[in-house]
Design a protein around this motif. Structure first.
Motif, PDB file in Angstrom:
ATOM      1  N   MET A  30       0.834  -1.186   0.000  1.00 46.71           N
ATOM      2  CA  MET A  30       0.000   0.000   0.000  1.00 46.71           C
ATOM      3  C   MET A  30       0.877   1.246   0.000  1.00 46.71           C
ATOM      4  SD  MET A  30      -2.978  -0.838  -0.370  1.00 46.71           S
ATOM      5  CE  MET A  30      -4.534  -0.432   0.205  1.00 46.71           C
ATOM      6  N   ARG A  31       2.021   1.180   0.694  1.00 41.61           N
ATOM      7  CA  ARG A  31       2.906   2.354   0.684  1.00 41.61           C
ATOM      8  C   ARG A  31       3.456   2.603  -0.729  1.00 41.61           C
ATOM      9  NH1 ARG A  31       4.408   4.856   5.251  1.00 41.61           N
ATOM     10  NH2 ARG A  31       3.911   3.830   7.191  1.00 41.61           N
ATOM     11  N   GLN A  32       3.752   1.507  -1.404  1.00 42.20           N
ATOM     12  CA  GLN A  32       4.242   1.682  -2.790  1.00 42.20           C
ATOM     13  C   GLN A  32       3.154   2.290  -3.665  1.00 42.20           C
ATOM     14  OE1 GLN A  32       5.473  -2.187  -4.003  1.00 42.20           O
ATOM     15  NE2 GLN A  32       7.390  -2.121  -2.849  1.00 42.20           N
ATOM     16  N   LEU A  33       1.931   1.862  -3.456  1.00 41.15           N
ATOM     17  CA  LEU A  33       0.835   2.453  -4.231  1.00 41.15           C
ATOM     18  C   LEU A  33       0.666   3.928  -3.881  1.00 41.15           C
ATOM     19  CD1 LEU A  33      -1.829  -0.398  -4.103  1.00 41.15           C
ATOM     20  CD2 LEU A  33      -0.400   0.258  -6.036  1.00 41.15           C
ATOM     21  N   TRP A  34       0.826   4.267  -2.611  1.00 37.57           N
ATOM     22  CA  TRP A  34       0.689   5.669  -2.216  1.00 37.57           C
ATOM     23  C   TRP A  34       1.842   6.499  -2.776  1.00 37.57           C
ATOM     24  CZ3 TRP A  34       3.822   8.638   1.128  1.00 37.57           C
ATOM     25  CH2 TRP A  34       3.325   9.912   1.400  1.00 37.57           C
ATOM     26  N   SER A  35       3.075   5.892  -2.738  1.00 40.35           N
ATOM     27  CA  SER A  35       4.216   6.636  -3.277  1.00 40.35           C
ATOM     28  C   SER A  35       4.061   6.888  -4.771  1.00 40.35           C
ATOM     29  CB  SER A  35       5.527   5.902  -2.991  1.00 40.35           C
ATOM     30  OG  SER A  35       5.544   4.676  -3.686  1.00 40.35           O
ATOM     31  N   LYS A  36       3.313   6.062  -5.465  1.00 37.50           N
ATOM     32  CA  LYS A  36       3.057   6.272  -6.897  1.00 37.50           C
ATOM     33  C   LYS A  36       1.775   7.062  -7.115  1.00 37.50           C
ATOM     34  CE  LYS A  36       5.346   2.008  -8.199  1.00 37.50           C
ATOM     35  NZ  LYS A  36       5.232   0.698  -8.767  1.00 37.50           N
ATOM     36  N   HIS A  37       1.193   7.524  -6.019  1.00 42.20           N
ATOM     37  CA  HIS A  37      -0.039   8.323  -6.027  1.00 42.20           C
ATOM     38  C   HIS A  37      -1.208   7.569  -6.645  1.00 42.20           C
ATOM     39  CE1 HIS A  37       2.128  11.788  -4.602  1.00 42.20           C
ATOM     40  NE2 HIS A  37       3.034  11.607  -5.571  1.00 42.20           N
ATOM     41  N   LEU A  38      -1.255   6.248  -6.343  1.00 43.70           N
ATOM     42  CA  LEU A  38      -2.354   5.457  -6.878  1.00 43.70           C
ATOM     43  C   LEU A  38      -3.491   5.309  -5.853  1.00 43.70           C
ATOM     44  CD1 LEU A  38      -0.362   2.652  -8.715  1.00 43.70           C
ATOM     45  CD2 LEU A  38      -1.518   4.624  -9.714  1.00 43.70           C
ATOM     46  N   ILE A  39      -3.194   5.571  -4.551  1.00 46.63           N
ATOM     47  CA  ILE A  39      -4.248   5.580  -3.530  1.00 46.63           C
ATOM     48  C   ILE A  39      -4.099   6.837  -2.706  1.00 46.63           C
ATOM     49  CG2 ILE A  39      -4.430   3.066  -3.374  1.00 46.63           C
ATOM     50  CD1 ILE A  39      -2.844   3.303  -0.727  1.00 46.63           C
ATOM     51  N   GLN A  40      -5.145   7.177  -1.992  1.00 43.17           N
ATOM     52  CA  GLN A  40      -5.111   8.386  -1.166  1.00 43.17           C
ATOM     53  C   GLN A  40      -4.460   8.085   0.182  1.00 43.17           C
ATOM     54  OE1 GLN A  40      -9.099   9.749  -0.766  1.00 43.17           O
ATOM     55  NE2 GLN A  40      -9.260  10.422  -2.897  1.00 43.17           N
ATOM     56  N   ILE A  41      -3.928   9.129   0.801  1.00 42.18           N
ATOM     57  CA  ILE A  41      -3.244   8.988   2.098  1.00 42.18           C
ATOM     58  C   ILE A  41      -4.218   8.555   3.184  1.00 42.18           C
ATOM     59  CG2 ILE A  41      -3.507  11.399   2.768  1.00 42.18           C
ATOM     60  CD1 ILE A  41      -0.408   9.412   3.475  1.00 42.18           C
ATOM     61  N   ASN A  42      -5.473   8.979   3.062  1.00 40.09           N
ATOM     62  CA  ASN A  42      -6.493   8.580   4.054  1.00 40.09           C
ATOM     63  C   ASN A  42      -6.651   7.062   4.084  1.00 40.09           C
ATOM     64  OD1 ASN A  42      -6.903  11.266   4.445  1.00 40.09           O
ATOM     65  ND2 ASN A  42      -8.792  11.375   3.266  1.00 40.09           N
ATOM     66  N   ARG A  43      -6.653   6.465   2.934  1.00 39.77           N
ATOM     67  CA  ARG A  43      -6.780   5.003   2.820  1.00 39.77           C
ATOM     68  C   ARG A  43      -5.567   4.322   3.473  1.00 39.77           C
ATOM     69  NH1 ARG A  43      -9.506   0.470   2.196  1.00 39.77           N
ATOM     70  NH2 ARG A  43      -8.810  -0.911   0.559  1.00 39.77           N
TER      71      ARG A  43
END
Length: 126
Positions: A1-14
Motif C-alpha cells: 500500500m505504501r508503494q501504491l501511495w508513493s506512486k499516487h495510486l491511492i489516497q493517504i487517508n486510505r
C-alpha cells in the motif's frame, strides 16, 4: 500500500486507515497473547495449589492413621485387661459337690490369692 501511495495510486487517508487497523490488530494480538500467558500462569498456580493440598491431605491422613493405630493398640490392651478382670469375677470350683465351711460372705468382696474360700465335699455318684 505504501508503494501504491508513493506512486499516487491511492489516497493517504486510505493508507493511514489501513495502518491504524494494522496497529489495532497488532495490539489486539498482543492482548490475546498476554491473556493466554496469564491463563497458563493461572493454570500452573492452580496445579501447584492442588499439589500442595494433596500433600497436606496425605500428611493429615498419615497423622490421623498414626493416632488411630495408637488408639487401637491402647483399646486392645484395655480389652485384654477387661476380659481378664471379667474372668476373675466368677469363682469356679474345680469339682462338683456341696459347699461346706464357707469363709467369704460379702458380695463383690476382694479375695487374696491363695485364700481358702470354702470347702467342697464331693457328692458320691450312684
Amino acid at each position: 500500500m505504501r508503494q501504491l501511495w508513493s506512486k499516487h495510486l491511492i489516497q493517504i487517508n486510505r493508507l493511514t486507515a489501513l495502518e491504524r487497523e494494522a496497529a489495532r490488530l497488532d495490539g489486539e494480538r498482543a492482548q490475546l497473547i498476554a491473556a493466554a500467558a496469564q491463563g497458563r500462569g493461572k493454570v500452573s498456580e492452580i496445579e501447584l495449589q492442588i499439589t500442595q493440598i494433596d500433600r497436606e491431605l496425605a500428611s493429615e491422613v498419615g497423622r490421623e492413621m498414626r493416632e488411630i493405630d495408637g488408639k487401637a493398640g491402647e483399646y486392645a490392651e484395655r480389652k485384654v485387661a477387661a476380659e481378664d478382670q471379667l474372668r476373675r469375677i466368677d469363682i469356679r470350683a474345680p469339682i462338683s459337690g456341696t459347699v461346706h465351711e464357707m469363709n467369704v460372705h460379702t458380695i463383690g468382696g476382694v479375695v487374696s490369692a491363695g485364700e481358702q474360700l470354702m470347702l467342697i465335699v464331693r457328692t458320691p455318684s450312684v
